[in-house]
Design a protein around this motif. Structure first.
Motif, PDB file in Angstrom:
ATOM      1  N   PHE A   1      22.407  18.766  -3.299  1.00 39.96           N
ATOM      2  CA  PHE A   1      21.702  20.038  -3.477  1.00 39.96           C
ATOM      3  C   PHE A   1      20.570  20.239  -2.469  1.00 39.96           C
ATOM      4  CE2 PHE A   1      22.890  20.400  -8.260  1.00 39.96           C
ATOM      5  CZ  PHE A   1      24.116  20.949  -7.924  1.00 39.96           C
ATOM      6  N   PRO A   2      19.672  19.274  -2.280  1.00 42.49           N
ATOM      7  CA  PRO A   2      18.591  19.508  -1.304  1.00 42.49           C
ATOM      8  C   PRO A   2      19.115  19.754   0.110  1.00 42.49           C
ATOM      9  CG  PRO A   2      18.085  17.603  -2.670  1.00 42.49           C
ATOM     10  CD  PRO A   2      19.494  17.994  -2.978  1.00 42.49           C
ATOM     11  N   LEU A   3      20.130  18.995   0.519  1.00 40.20           N
ATOM     12  CA  LEU A   3      20.703  19.186   1.854  1.00 40.20           C
ATOM     13  C   LEU A   3      21.347  20.556   1.983  1.00 40.20           C
ATOM     14  CD1 LEU A   3      22.385  15.694   2.317  1.00 40.20           C
ATOM     15  CD2 LEU A   3      20.297  16.524   3.415  1.00 40.20           C
ATOM     16  N   ALA A   4      22.020  20.992   0.934  1.00 44.02           N
ATOM     17  CA  ALA A   4      22.686  22.298   0.964  1.00 44.02           C
ATOM     18  C   ALA A   4      21.666  23.425   1.090  1.00 44.02           C
ATOM     19  CB  ALA A   4      23.533  22.486  -0.298  1.00 44.02           C
ATOM     20  N   PHE A   5      20.567  23.335   0.325  1.00 42.03           N
ATOM     21  CA  PHE A   5      19.546  24.382   0.409  1.00 42.03           C
ATOM     22  C   PHE A   5      18.945  24.454   1.812  1.00 42.03           C
ATOM     23  CE2 PHE A   5      19.352  24.232  -4.296  1.00 42.03           C
ATOM     24  CZ  PHE A   5      19.510  25.592  -4.525  1.00 42.03           C
ATOM     25  N   ILE A   6      18.705  23.308   2.408  1.00 43.28           N
ATOM     26  CA  ILE A   6      18.161  23.282   3.767  1.00 43.28           C
ATOM     27  C   ILE A   6      19.181  23.839   4.757  1.00 43.28           C
ATOM     28  CG2 ILE A   6      17.451  21.746   5.644  1.00 43.28           C
ATOM     29  CD1 ILE A   6      16.220  19.934   3.405  1.00 43.28           C
TER      30      ILE A   6
ATOM     31  N   ARG B   1      20.850  31.439   6.276  1.00 42.76           N
ATOM     32  CA  ARG B   1      21.956  32.363   6.004  1.00 42.76           C
ATOM     33  C   ARG B   1      21.644  33.266   4.812  1.00 42.76           C
ATOM     34  NH1 ARG B   1      25.387  32.198   9.694  1.00 42.76           N
ATOM     35  NH2 ARG B   1      27.161  32.849   8.490  1.00 42.76           N
ATOM     36  N   ARG B   2      20.508  33.026   4.165  1.00 38.94           N
ATOM     37  CA  ARG B   2      20.043  33.843   3.032  1.00 38.94           C
ATOM     38  C   ARG B   2      21.081  33.936   1.911  1.00 38.94           C
ATOM     39  NH1 ARG B   2      15.191  35.913   4.361  1.00 38.94           N
ATOM     40  NH2 ARG B   2      14.792  36.339   6.546  1.00 38.94           N
ATOM     41  N   ILE B   3      21.541  32.778   1.481  1.00 37.95           N
ATOM     42  CA  ILE B   3      22.495  32.677   0.384  1.00 37.95           C
ATOM     43  C   ILE B   3      21.713  32.357  -0.879  1.00 37.95           C
ATOM     44  CG2 ILE B   3      24.465  31.374  -0.513  1.00 37.95           C
ATOM     45  CD1 ILE B   3      25.256  30.961   2.460  1.00 37.95           C
ATOM     46  N   GLY B   4      22.026  33.018  -1.961  1.00 33.04           N
ATOM     47  CA  GLY B   4      21.316  32.835  -3.222  1.00 33.04           C
ATOM     48  C   GLY B   4      21.418  31.412  -3.749  1.00 33.04           C
ATOM     49  N   TRP B   5      20.416  31.041  -4.542  1.00 31.55           N
ATOM     50  CA  TRP B   5      20.389  29.666  -5.051  1.00 31.55           C
ATOM     51  C   TRP B   5      21.539  29.400  -6.015  1.00 31.55           C
ATOM     52  CZ3 TRP B   5      19.882  28.872 -10.242  1.00 31.55           C
ATOM     53  CH2 TRP B   5      19.377  29.930 -10.995  1.00 31.55           C
ATOM     54  N   GLY B   6      21.963  30.408  -6.777  1.00 34.10           N
ATOM     55  CA  GLY B   6      23.070  30.214  -7.711  1.00 34.10           C
ATOM     56  C   GLY B   6      24.381  29.921  -6.998  1.00 34.10           C
ATOM     57  N   VAL B   7      24.644  30.674  -5.936  1.00 35.77           N
ATOM     58  CA  VAL B   7      25.854  30.449  -5.138  1.00 35.77           C
ATOM     59  C   VAL B   7      25.795  29.078  -4.484  1.00 35.77           C
ATOM     60  CG1 VAL B   7      27.144  31.230  -3.106  1.00 35.77           C
ATOM     61  CG2 VAL B   7      26.239  32.898  -4.729  1.00 35.77           C
ATOM     62  N   THR B   8      24.630  28.728  -3.968  1.00 35.22           N
ATOM     63  CA  THR B   8      24.476  27.425  -3.315  1.00 35.22           C
ATOM     64  C   THR B   8      24.731  26.297  -4.294  1.00 35.22           C
ATOM     65  OG1 THR B   8      22.893  28.361  -1.743  1.00 35.22           O
ATOM     66  CG2 THR B   8      22.899  25.967  -1.994  1.00 35.22           C
ATOM     67  N   ILE B   9      24.167  26.384  -5.493  1.00 43.58           N
ATOM     68  CA  ILE B   9      24.342  25.320  -6.479  1.00 43.58           C
ATOM     69  C   ILE B   9      25.807  25.217  -6.914  1.00 43.58           C
ATOM     70  CG2 ILE B   9      23.837  24.665  -8.878  1.00 43.58           C
ATOM     71  CD1 ILE B   9      20.958  25.553  -8.341  1.00 43.58           C
ATOM     72  N   MET B  10      26.422  26.347  -7.253  1.00 44.25           N
ATOM     73  CA  MET B  10      27.806  26.296  -7.746  1.00 44.25           C
ATOM     74  C   MET B  10      28.778  25.838  -6.647  1.00 44.25           C
ATOM     75  SD  MET B  10      27.690  26.766 -10.886  1.00 44.25           S
ATOM     76  CE  MET B  10      29.443  26.739 -11.136  1.00 44.25           C
ATOM     77  N   ALA B  11      28.634  26.379  -5.460  1.00 44.71           N
ATOM     78  CA  ALA B  11      29.550  26.001  -4.379  1.00 44.71           C
ATOM     79  C   ALA B  11      29.364  24.538  -3.991  1.00 44.71           C
ATOM     80  CB  ALA B  11      29.340  26.908  -3.171  1.00 44.71           C
TER      81      ALA B  11
ATOM     82  N   THR C   1      29.466  26.612   6.149  1.00 43.18           N
ATOM     83  CA  THR C   1      28.644  27.802   5.930  1.00 43.18           C
ATOM     84  C   THR C   1      27.476  27.803   6.899  1.00 43.18           C
ATOM     85  OG1 THR C   1      29.299  27.881   3.614  1.00 43.18           O
ATOM     86  CG2 THR C   1      27.308  29.073   4.220  1.00 43.18           C
ATOM     87  N   ARG C   2      26.852  26.649   7.088  1.00 46.60           N
ATOM     88  CA  ARG C   2      25.742  26.544   8.046  1.00 46.60           C
ATOM     89  C   ARG C   2      26.214  26.873   9.455  1.00 46.60           C
ATOM     90  NH1 ARG C   2      23.992  20.777   8.755  1.00 46.60           N
ATOM     91  NH2 ARG C   2      25.765  20.799  10.124  1.00 46.60           N
ATOM     92  N   ARG C   3      27.418  26.458   9.802  1.00 49.31           N
ATOM     93  CA  ARG C   3      27.954  26.683  11.143  1.00 49.31           C
ATOM     94  C   ARG C   3      28.506  28.094  11.326  1.00 49.31           C
ATOM     95  NH1 ARG C   3      28.487  22.097  14.056  1.00 49.31           N
ATOM     96  NH2 ARG C   3      30.163  22.976  15.332  1.00 49.31           N
ATOM     97  N   GLY C   4      28.558  28.892  10.246  1.00 46.45           N
ATOM     98  CA  GLY C   4      29.060  30.247  10.346  1.00 46.45           C
ATOM     99  C   GLY C   4      30.560  30.368  10.182  1.00 46.45           C
ATOM    100  N   VAL C   5      31.232  29.283   9.801  1.00 47.24           N
ATOM    101  CA  VAL C   5      32.671  29.319   9.586  1.00 47.24           C
ATOM    102  C   VAL C   5      33.003  30.081   8.321  1.00 47.24           C
ATOM    103  CG1 VAL C   5      34.745  27.909   9.224  1.00 47.24           C
ATOM    104  CG2 VAL C   5      32.980  27.153  10.834  1.00 47.24           C
ATOM    105  N   PHE C   6      32.209  29.858   7.268  1.00 46.62           N
ATOM    106  CA  PHE C   6      32.346  30.598   6.019  1.00 46.62           C
ATOM    107  C   PHE C   6      31.205  31.613   5.949  1.00 46.62           C
ATOM    108  CE2 PHE C   6      34.246  26.686   3.703  1.00 46.62           C
ATOM    109  CZ  PHE C   6      35.482  26.926   4.272  1.00 46.62           C
ATOM    110  N   HIS C   7      31.500  32.773   5.424  1.00 45.36           N
ATOM    111  CA  HIS C   7      30.487  33.799   5.270  1.00 45.36           C
ATOM    112  C   HIS C   7      30.345  34.104   3.797  1.00 45.36           C
ATOM    113  CE1 HIS C   7      30.692  34.325   9.559  1.00 45.36           C
ATOM    114  NE2 HIS C   7      32.000  34.379   9.457  1.00 45.36           N
ATOM    115  N   ALA C   8      29.222  33.738   3.233  1.00 41.18           N
ATOM    116  CA  ALA C   8      29.012  33.948   1.795  1.00 41.18           C
ATOM    117  C   ALA C   8      28.404  35.293   1.533  1.00 41.18           C
ATOM    118  CB  ALA C   8      28.112  32.856   1.239  1.00 41.18           C
TER     119      ALA C   8
END
Length: 92
Positions: free
Chosen positions: A53-58, A63-73, A85-92
């Motif tokens: 989780f901490p690595l994902a949030f960082i 990319r301004r992705i909501g915390w709920g999407v970040t936690i669930m994904a 997602t960080r690299r821009g391959v996925f667009h949330a």
């Protein structure tokens, strides 16, 4: 890993493997509890995803992705979601 890290099909295949593990893990946990090794592996994978989780949030902060999407994904897919997602391959 540069070309592979930006390959959408590669990451989608990794996510598919994760979904299959979740399906087998839930089924085996429901039918046999944690006695089955796949159910144990599934539980370990879930714990590792929670540690991410901490690595994902960082990673997805810019990319301004909501915390709920970040936690669930991250809980479902782990690094196979937040790295592309960080690299821009996925667009949330």
């Amino acid at each position: 890993m540069g070309a592979l890290a930006d390959n959408r099909r590669f990451w989608l295949a990794c996510n598919l493997v994760t979904l299959v593990l979740h399906a087998f893990g839930v089924y085996l946990y429901a039918s046999e509890g944690f006695a089955h090794p796949v159910a144990q592996l599934w539980a370990i994978v879930l714990m590792l995803h929670m540690l991410e989780f901490p690595l994902a949030f960082i990673a997805v902060r810019e990319r301004r992705i909501g915390w709920g999407v970040t936690i669930m994904a991250t809980l479902i897919f782990g690094f196979t979601w937040w790295v592309p997602t960080r690299r821009g391959v996925f667009h949330a």
